[in-house]
Design a protein around this motif. Structure first.
Motif, PDB file in Angstrom:
ATOM      1  N   LYS A  32       0.847  -1.199   0.000  1.00 25.23           N
ATOM      2  CA  LYS A  32       0.000   0.000   0.000  1.00 25.23           C
ATOM      3  C   LYS A  32       0.881   1.248   0.000  1.00 25.23           C
ATOM      4  O   LYS A  32       0.633   2.202  -0.735  1.00 25.23           O
ATOM      5  CB  LYS A  32      -0.944   0.005   1.204  1.00 25.23           C
ATOM      6  CG  LYS A  32      -2.148  -0.895   1.009  1.00 25.23           C
ATOM      7  CD  LYS A  32      -3.036  -0.952   2.234  1.00 25.23           C
ATOM      8  CE  LYS A  32      -4.045  -2.086   2.074  1.00 25.23           C
ATOM      9  NZ  LYS A  32      -4.460  -2.657   3.359  1.00 25.23           N
ATOM     10  N   ARG A  46       2.476   1.564  -3.343  1.00 22.62           N
ATOM     11  CA  ARG A  46       1.566   2.088  -4.362  1.00 22.62           C
ATOM     12  C   ARG A  46       1.519   3.610  -4.324  1.00 22.62           C
ATOM     13  O   ARG A  46       1.537   4.271  -5.354  1.00 22.62           O
ATOM     14  CB  ARG A  46       0.163   1.500  -4.184  1.00 22.62           C
ATOM     15  CG  ARG A  46      -0.818   1.974  -5.264  1.00 22.62           C
ATOM     16  CD  ARG A  46      -2.112   1.211  -5.254  1.00 22.62           C
ATOM     17  NE  ARG A  46      -2.787   1.230  -3.975  1.00 22.62           N
ATOM     18  CZ  ARG A  46      -3.887   0.552  -3.704  1.00 22.62           C
ATOM     19  NH1 ARG A  46      -4.437  -0.223  -4.636  1.00 22.62           N
ATOM     20  NH2 ARG A  46      -4.444   0.607  -2.515  1.00 22.62           N
ATOM     21  N   GLU A  53       2.754   6.148  -7.279  1.00 24.24           N
ATOM     22  CA  GLU A  53       1.963   7.244  -7.835  1.00 24.24           C
ATOM     23  C   GLU A  53       2.784   8.528  -7.882  1.00 24.24           C
ATOM     24  O   GLU A  53       2.782   9.268  -8.868  1.00 24.24           O
ATOM     25  CB  GLU A  53       0.728   7.475  -6.952  1.00 24.24           C
ATOM     26  CG  GLU A  53      -0.563   7.387  -7.703  1.00 24.24           C
ATOM     27  CD  GLU A  53      -1.775   7.712  -6.844  1.00 24.24           C
ATOM     28  OE1 GLU A  53      -2.653   8.420  -7.359  1.00 24.24           O
ATOM     29  OE2 GLU A  53      -1.820   7.266  -5.672  1.00 24.24           O
ATOM     30  N   SER A  95      -5.210  -0.718 -14.759  1.00 22.95           N
ATOM     31  CA  SER A  95      -6.198  -0.407 -13.730  1.00 22.95           C
ATOM     32  C   SER A  95      -6.593   1.074 -13.851  1.00 22.95           C
ATOM     33  O   SER A  95      -5.807   1.876 -14.366  1.00 22.95           O
ATOM     34  CB  SER A  95      -5.616  -0.685 -12.345  1.00 22.95           C
ATOM     35  OG  SER A  95      -4.513   0.168 -12.109  1.00 22.95           O
ATOM     36  N   LEU A 112      -6.622   3.396 -11.713  1.00 20.47           N
ATOM     37  CA  LEU A 112      -5.632   4.240 -11.037  1.00 20.47           C
ATOM     38  C   LEU A 112      -4.430   4.492 -11.947  1.00 20.47           C
ATOM     39  O   LEU A 112      -3.949   5.620 -12.075  1.00 20.47           O
ATOM     40  CB  LEU A 112      -5.176   3.541  -9.749  1.00 20.47           C
ATOM     41  CG  LEU A 112      -4.181   4.301  -8.873  1.00 20.47           C
ATOM     42  CD1 LEU A 112      -4.823   5.551  -8.309  1.00 20.47           C
ATOM     43  CD2 LEU A 112      -3.695   3.418  -7.730  1.00 20.47           C
ATOM     44  N   TYR A 152       0.799   0.184 -11.744  1.00 19.70           N
ATOM     45  CA  TYR A 152      -0.147  -0.885 -12.081  1.00 19.70           C
ATOM     46  C   TYR A 152       0.205  -2.168 -11.316  1.00 19.70           C
ATOM     47  O   TYR A 152      -0.661  -2.845 -10.768  1.00 19.70           O
ATOM     48  CB  TYR A 152      -0.171  -1.172 -13.589  1.00 19.70           C
ATOM     49  CG  TYR A 152      -0.954  -2.420 -13.887  1.00 19.70           C
ATOM     50  CD1 TYR A 152      -0.323  -3.628 -14.152  1.00 19.70           C
ATOM     51  CD2 TYR A 152      -2.349  -2.419 -13.809  1.00 19.70           C
ATOM     52  CE1 TYR A 152      -1.037  -4.796 -14.359  1.00 19.70           C
ATOM     53  CE2 TYR A 152      -3.079  -3.575 -14.011  1.00 19.70           C
ATOM     54  CZ  TYR A 152      -2.419  -4.770 -14.280  1.00 19.70           C
ATOM     55  OH  TYR A 152      -3.137  -5.919 -14.465  1.00 19.70           O
ATOM     56  N   CYS A 203       1.779  -2.558  -8.503  1.00 18.51           N
ATOM     57  CA  CYS A 203       1.427  -2.437  -7.074  1.00 18.51           C
ATOM     58  C   CYS A 203      -0.073  -2.640  -6.901  1.00 18.51           C
ATOM     59  O   CYS A 203      -0.521  -3.373  -6.016  1.00 18.51           O
ATOM     60  CB  CYS A 203       1.804  -1.053  -6.527  1.00 18.51           C
ATOM     61  SG  CYS A 203       3.575  -0.756  -6.423  1.00 18.51           S
ATOM     62  N   ASP A 204      -0.830  -2.003  -7.774  1.00 15.83           N
ATOM     63  CA  ASP A 204      -2.292  -2.096  -7.734  1.00 15.83           C
ATOM     64  C   ASP A 204      -2.757  -3.531  -7.936  1.00 15.83           C
ATOM     65  O   ASP A 204      -3.588  -4.061  -7.197  1.00 15.83           O
ATOM     66  CB  ASP A 204      -2.835  -1.214  -8.861  1.00 15.83           C
ATOM     67  CG  ASP A 204      -4.074  -0.455  -8.471  1.00 15.83           C
ATOM     68  OD1 ASP A 204      -4.719   0.135  -9.356  1.00 15.83           O
ATOM     69  OD2 ASP A 204      -4.433  -0.476  -7.264  1.00 15.83           O
ATOM     70  N   GLU A 205      -2.201  -4.166  -8.947  1.00 17.72           N
ATOM     71  CA  GLU A 205      -2.582  -5.535  -9.295  1.00 17.72           C
ATOM     72  C   GLU A 205      -2.163  -6.504  -8.182  1.00 17.72           C
ATOM     73  O   GLU A 205      -2.898  -7.431  -7.833  1.00 17.72           O
ATOM     74  CB  GLU A 205      -1.938  -5.921 -10.635  1.00 17.72           C
ATOM     75  CG  GLU A 205      -2.148  -7.347 -11.092  1.00 17.72           C
ATOM     76  CD  GLU A 205      -3.579  -7.654 -11.499  1.00 17.72           C
ATOM     77  OE1 GLU A 205      -4.467  -6.798 -11.340  1.00 17.72           O
ATOM     78  OE2 GLU A 205      -3.825  -8.786 -11.944  1.00 17.72           O
ATOM     79  N   ARG A 223      -4.625  -6.267  -5.433  1.00 22.91           N
ATOM     80  CA  ARG A 223      -5.889  -6.904  -5.811  1.00 22.91           C
ATOM     81  C   ARG A 223      -5.781  -8.422  -5.659  1.00 22.91           C
ATOM     82  O   ARG A 223      -6.671  -9.073  -5.107  1.00 22.91           O
ATOM     83  CB  ARG A 223      -6.250  -6.535  -7.264  1.00 22.91           C
ATOM     84  CG  ARG A 223      -7.594  -7.110  -7.730  1.00 22.91           C
ATOM     85  CD  ARG A 223      -7.753  -7.037  -9.245  1.00 22.91           C
ATOM     86  NE  ARG A 223      -6.864  -7.943  -9.951  1.00 22.91           N
ATOM     87  CZ  ARG A 223      -7.047  -9.253 -10.105  1.00 22.91           C
ATOM     88  NH1 ARG A 223      -8.108  -9.839  -9.553  1.00 22.91           N
ATOM     89  NH2 ARG A 223      -6.174  -9.979 -10.761  1.00 22.91           N
TER      90      ARG A 223
END
Lengths: 431, 159
Positions: free
Chosen positions: A184, A187, A191, A283, A285, A315, A317-319, A322
């Motif tokens: 988290k 991520r 960003e 994603s 984001l 992406y 980190c996001d994936e 998830r």
């Protein structure tokens, strides 16, 4: 055999120490040569006679920064040969470990290898003194990626937990939750990194001609391990058709073979190709961050690859988050494998681009022959063409600065650390 | 993971399967048996980021690695990495990762370098694939264990 030629192909496919030779005549660039002279490593040769199960562990030694890519292409090729499909949570865990590798590999490149070019520093150490927070962020991101790989792979470098069919051992849910906490934060930092790369200075370099971008495309996801091999010019093939469409040729000045698409010519693999062919699968984001960074759904300026790489880190980190969020432990760590003779094909998306493996397996489950085509060797011709088009704009620069610009241009492709650091020797022959 | 700042941290670097490149690991292993349990001894592959991570927050660090500098096999070099950078080319382990010398310089640039960082480089002879040290390097390993032990002990008694 009836008739024909016996060819002993003893050229190995490696990235490595590089030299650049440019010939200029009357103010025009006559010749560009990117010379790869790291000695051949013979992986395809010594894979012969090995058991199919050894392919992931042996091929991972090809690269210390992207071993997962080799392991993934190897296991998918073997599973293809044996008619095995690895699905569900095991498939998800494979995407997760690949996320880890993209994060660490891209972060190393963005911060330590490429950023110094944009900020005007000789190397990352000089840059670190003035941009400490930036470098520390990069190291934290790299570490987050390494942690994913260490958890799922058993070890950061040359992971030991990957096998044909899945894994040797599954991660404990508790450990995944701890990882999620770190991710988290990663991520958020990813960003920030996209925003930061957008502030860098970019040469306005768009080619008159389109690139032919080549990458995997999958109907449901931004591609890692599965999909068809497609291009922006109508290529749409399965991995098993790769050899029919991609020609490899030897050039006298390079130990890595050049790849071209049959009937078409050079092409580009890697983050830019993936981005252009799969933007809609990022994603929300990541897509939003890309837009805010000034990218549209298409990017044809290779210098902006650094932004695209940072979007892919975000992406990933996001994936990863998830996948961890939706994780339910499967009942076994690997699918059962029953080997059978045949040929298997695997194509996965290494951080640097499409990585193709093909294996022929005999009745005893041993590798009869192997073919491995890494992304960097596929991009070589494209790198040379870029330089051909790029150098004329900078010919008036003093040699040292011109050299630097050329190195920066080569680094757009992240051709592996050994090439991306100052192993590059520039010879300019002026007439 | 973090140890009391005052005890020395010893890191042996190397590759088990490349002949003399294993010497750093071997010296570390032998030291582990001789030093008090409270002294942390690590074995690493030489990845720069991992090194920086390992010595973050440590005050006194001793690193042992094989080198290829052109000196006689078995020669033991001792570098004080605080007073000046260590010679990059001698410590080049692999073209695929950033290594010891780079990790030291990056730590220095970020203000994270330990108060004391000593690097022992043992001149290797054979770096080909395989397991086992050359005789000169085996001899040097024994000597290096003695030297590092003495240095670590001196550090301990100064606490």
């Amino acid at each position: 055999m009836k008739s024909g030629t016996i060819k002993v192909d003893y050229l190995a496919r490696v990235e490595g120490e590089g030299a650049l030779y440019i010939k200029i005549k009357g103010g025009a660039v006559e010749e560009v040569r990117l010379k790869i002279f790291e000695p051949p490593r013979f992986f395809e040769a010594f894979l012969r006679g090995r058991h199919y199960s050894e392919a992931p562990d042996i091929t991972s030694r090809i690269c210390g920064i992207c071993p997962i890519a080799y392991q993934m292409s190897a296991v998918h090729a073997m599973e293809d040969a044996f008619g095995v499909k690895v699905d569900g949570q095991l498939r998800a865990l494979r995407r997760l470990i690949y996320c880890g590798e993209w994060i660490e590999s891209h972060s190393l490149h963005i911060f330590l290898l490429h950023a110094p070019d944009f900020l005007g520093y000789e190397d990352a150490f000089a840059m670190a003194k003035d941009h400490r927070a930036v470098v520390e962020r990069g190291l934290r991101l790299k570490k987050a990626g390494n942690e994913i790989v260490a958890l799922l792979g058993g070890r950061e470098i040359h992971p030991i937990n990957i096998r044909v069919g899945g894994f040797y051992k599954l991660p404990a849910p508790r450990e995944l939750l701890q990882l999620a906490e770190a991710l988290k934060r990663a991520r958020d930092e990813a960003e920030e990194t996209v925003r930061w790369t957008a502030t860098l200075d970019f040469p306005d370099f768009e080619l008159e001609q389109d690139y032919e971008f080549v990458a995997l495309r999958h109907e449901d996801e931004y591609p890692f391990n599965e999909g068809r091999i497609v291009s922006n010019r109508g290529l749409d093939i399965s991995a098993s058709e790769f050899d029919e469409h991609v020609i490899e040729e030897q050039v006298s000045y390079s130990n890595a073979l050049h790849s071209t698409l049959k009937g078409r010519g050079e092409y580009l693999a890697g983050p830019l190709a993936r981005y252009n062919l799969n933007f809609d699968k990022l994603s929300p984001l990541a897509r939003e961050a890309a837009r805010e960074a000034g990218l549209s759904s298409e990017c044809r300026n290779p210098f902006r690859s650094i932004i695209v790489r940072s979007v892919e880190v975000l992406y990933a980190c996001d994936e990863a988050l998830r996948i961890i969020d939706e994780y339910e432990a499967p009942d076994r760590a690997a699918v059962e494998i029953v080997p059978r003779p045949g040929v298997g094909y695997g194509a996965t998306e290494a951080p640097r681009g499409l990585l193709y493996h093909r294996y022929k397996i005999d009745e005893q489950g041993l590798i009869a022959d192997a073919k491995i085509v890494p992304p960097t060797s596929q991009n070589q011709k494209r790198i040379e063409t870029d330089l051909h088009q790029f150098v004329p704009h900078y010919l008036d620069l003093p040699k040292e600065q011109l050299t630097w610009r050329c190195e920066q241009a080569v680094r757009n492709y992240d051709p592996c650390i050994s090439c991306a650091t100052h192993f590059l020797r520039l010879e300019i022959e002026r007439e | 993971m973090s140890q009391p700042h005052s005890l020395p941290l010893i890191i042996g670097i190397g590759n088990e399967y490349r002949g003399d490149d294993a010497v750093g690991l071997i010296v570390a292993r032998r030291l582990k048996g001789r030093l008090a349990d409270s002294v942390k001894v690590l074995e690493q592959t030489g990845d720069g980021a991992a090194l920086m991570e390992a010595w973050l927050g440590a005050e006194t660090v001793i690193v042992i690695d094989a080198v290829a500098s052109g000196a006689a096999p078995g020669a033991i070099h001792r570098f004080d990495a605080i007073t000046r950078p260590i010679p990059k080319n001698a410590f080049r382990c692999s073209t695929h990762a950033f290594g010891v010398a780079e990790a030291i310089e990056l730590s220095r640039a970020l203000g994270e370098i330990p108060r004391s960082l000593v690097v022992y480089g043992i001149e290797g002879k054979n770096f080909a694939a395989g397991v086992g040290l050359s005789p000169e390097v085996e001899k040097a390993a024994c000597e290096a264990v003695r030297q590092v032990f003495a240095e670590a002990q001196a550090g301990l008694t100064n606490l």
